[in-house]
Design an enzyme around this catalytic site. Structure first.
Site, PDB file in Angstrom:
ATOM      1  N   CYS A   1      33.817  -4.929  -8.226  1.00 45.17           N
ATOM      2  CA  CYS A   1      33.663  -3.936  -7.161  1.00 45.17           C
ATOM      3  C   CYS A   1      32.247  -4.095  -6.599  1.00 45.17           C
ATOM      4  CB  CYS A   1      33.847  -2.553  -7.779  1.00 45.17           C
ATOM      5  SG  CYS A   1      33.511  -1.191  -6.665  1.00 45.17           S
TER       6      CYS A   1
ATOM      7  N   CYS B   1      33.924  -6.577  -0.135  1.00 39.85           N
ATOM      8  CA  CYS B   1      34.622  -5.474  -0.822  1.00 39.85           C
ATOM      9  C   CYS B   1      35.905  -6.095  -1.332  1.00 39.85           C
ATOM     10  CB  CYS B   1      34.931  -4.339   0.160  1.00 39.85           C
ATOM     11  SG  CYS B   1      36.065  -3.099  -0.536  1.00 39.85           S
TER      12      CYS B   1
HETATM   13  N1  DGL Z   1      36.717  -2.516  -3.939  1.00 40.40           N
HETATM   14  C1  DGL Z   1      35.439  -1.939  -4.049  1.00 40.40           C
HETATM   15  C2  DGL Z   1      34.329  -2.786  -3.472  1.00 40.40           C
HETATM   16  O1  DGL Z   1      34.358  -3.957  -3.655  1.00 40.40           O
HETATM   17  C3  DGL Z   1      35.288  -0.493  -3.774  1.00 40.40           C
HETATM   18  C4  DGL Z   1      35.842   0.109  -2.554  1.00 40.40           C
HETATM   19  C5  DGL Z   1      35.628   1.597  -2.624  1.00 40.40           C
HETATM   20  O2  DGL Z   1      35.922   2.173  -3.668  1.00 40.40           O
HETATM   21  O3  DGL Z   1      35.146   2.161  -1.632  1.00 40.40           O
HETATM   22  O4  DGL Z   1      33.404  -2.354  -2.872  1.00 40.40           O
END
Ligand code: DGL
Length: 283
Positions: free
Chosen positions: A70, A206
């Site tokens: 993440c 993301c």
């Molecule tokens: N998938 C995550 C990222 O890479 C988080 C997205 C989120 O929770 O806003 O930032």
């Protein structure tokens, strides 16, 4: 031990999938904090607290190594947890545990340089700038991690981040494709206006965006290279495990999927991220 993989939701499954393909006999536990997703609009303190709770849960479940799949958690919380919380927690657990992120592998892939490499600052005029666009959550964009870390290594790469405020949420909520496409076209157009021209390359910063890579590709000029985090992370973790034999990743090939949200069989979107139907257990 098992390798833990953590994300606010299902986006990290794109990274998890690449890790499992690279290390098929390792044992893995994936934790999705779906009760609290998305993280991208949260405050720094909230992101730190939620990320710490996720790591604690994975250590408790038997993981020694946790990968933050993440960008938001890795860019906002990782350094703070490594400096202020992990050393004491390691002592309390009485075993060597560690937390790694996906930013370092992505920057290595974007710069073509190992993380340890910091360029000597020289006054020479850079003739040709390689313009790199980063699409991310607002929290990742605010951290400026890609701008700061790439600038330390490559003077010939200019980084422009574009925050995409609701995109991770809409992907997690299985929004219709037409709505996602329109939002992505808007973000690419906004970045292009800001730079004055389209980026030469782009990072989908993301993990949720990986599933919409085709829409980013269609919105960017044809042939714009995308830097993919799943493959870059799998390369980096494989190298890390070779350098750190104390983190022995198991050999049972077990896969456990935990969620703080709704356990049980997941929807078709999860299947698209993972490539097969999945059942989540309660975290
Ligand atoms: N998938 C995550 C990222 O890479 C988080 C997205 C989120 O929770 O806003 O930032």
């Amino acid at each position: 031990m098992a390798i833990g993989v953590f994300d606010s939701g299902i986006g990290g499954l794109s990274v998890h999938h690449a890790l499992v393909a690279r290390l098929p006999s390792a044992d893995f536990i994936y934790l999705a904090d779906q009760a609290m997703t998305p993280y991208g609009g949260r405050t720094g303190q909230e992101i730190v607290d939620l990320t710490r709770a996720g790591c604690e849960r994975l250590f408790e479940a038997g993981c020694d190594l946790v990968i933050l799949a993440c960008n938001t958690a890795a860019s906002v919380a990782l350094r703070r947890l490594q400096q202020t919380w992990l050393p004491g927690h390691r002592r309390a657990l009485g075993r060597p545990v560690n937390v790694l992120g996906i930013i370092v592998p992505t920057i290595e892939a974007a710069t073509g340089l190992p993380w340890e490499h910091e360029a000597e600052r020289r006054g020479d005029k850079v003739e040709q700038l390689d313009v790199l666009g980063v699409f991310s959550t607002p929290a990742t964009a605010r951290s400026r991690v890609y701008e700061i870390e790439i600038d330390k290594r490559r003077q010939d790469v200019a980084v422009f981040s574009e925050a995409c405020p609701n995109l991770a949420h809409d992907i997690e909520a299985d929004a219709p494709e037409a709505a996602l496409r329109e939002a992505i076209e808007g973000h690419v157009a906004a970045l292009t206006r800001r730079i004055g021209r389209p980026p030469d390359r782009a990072i989908l910063g993301c993990t949720h965006y990986e599933i919409t890579a085709g829409m980013f590709r269609a919105a960017l000029p044809p042939g714009t290279p995308l830097i993919h985090q799943p493959g870059a992370t799998a390369d980096a973790i494989e190298r890390y495990l070779t350098r750190h034999p104390e983190f022995e990743p198991g050999d049972g090939g077990t896969r456990l999927f935990l969620t703080t949200g709704r356990p049980g069989p997941q929807n078709g979107l999860v299947e698209r991220f993972w490539g097969a139907p999945l059942v989540f257990d309660p975290a």
